[in-house]
Motif scaffolding. Sequence first.
Motif: not given
Length: 187
Positions: A79-106
């Motif tokens: 239903a989200f169309g190109p936001l979820t079917s385009n792998y460039y968008v997914r690559a950027v989304l996952h890269a952005a999501i992973c940044v804040p979690g890097g500040f904590m050991l677990p």
Amino acid sequence: MGKIEWAMWANEQALAAGLILLTGGIVGVAGQFRDWEFAAYGVAAGVFVCLLEYPRGKRNKGTSVERTGQYCLTVCVKAFGPLTSNYYVRAVLHAAICVPGGFMLPTVLGCVCLAIASIIYLTAAIRGERWMPILPRVETVQRSGGGIEEPPQNPPPRPPAEVRRKRLEDLEGAAYVNPIPVTLNEL
């Protein structure tokens, strides 16, 4: 050798990374680590990544096997169309999501795995791959012939129609003339 489908690898990597990020976030919140807010973010990010990555995409070869119960999430992701079917968008989304979690050991391990999945998705996007949903096929049953008007008269195995003997009822009205007349005197 066949062409590697990078998106399949990225999907498995991202799903595992989401589960690891979720687990690390739960450990960080339950263990009351300092800056536990990053762990709470890890829980939310892990759930989001798992929901996004659970529906498998269709392979180019067509040999895709869907995960158990993925249909509902496939419809949502589609239903989200190109936001979820385009792998460039997914690559950027996952890269952005992973940044804040890097500040904590677990949550560090989940973030590293998600960064690797982001790189694999970028590779898939560069190679021209795209997410396509696996939807159930609606198979139409085509009947051969018009159907059965009359049940079979002979028990199986039945010879083909051309070889079968004709019944007398079917031959009535047929004009058949014996080309060689035989009389009883000649026998």
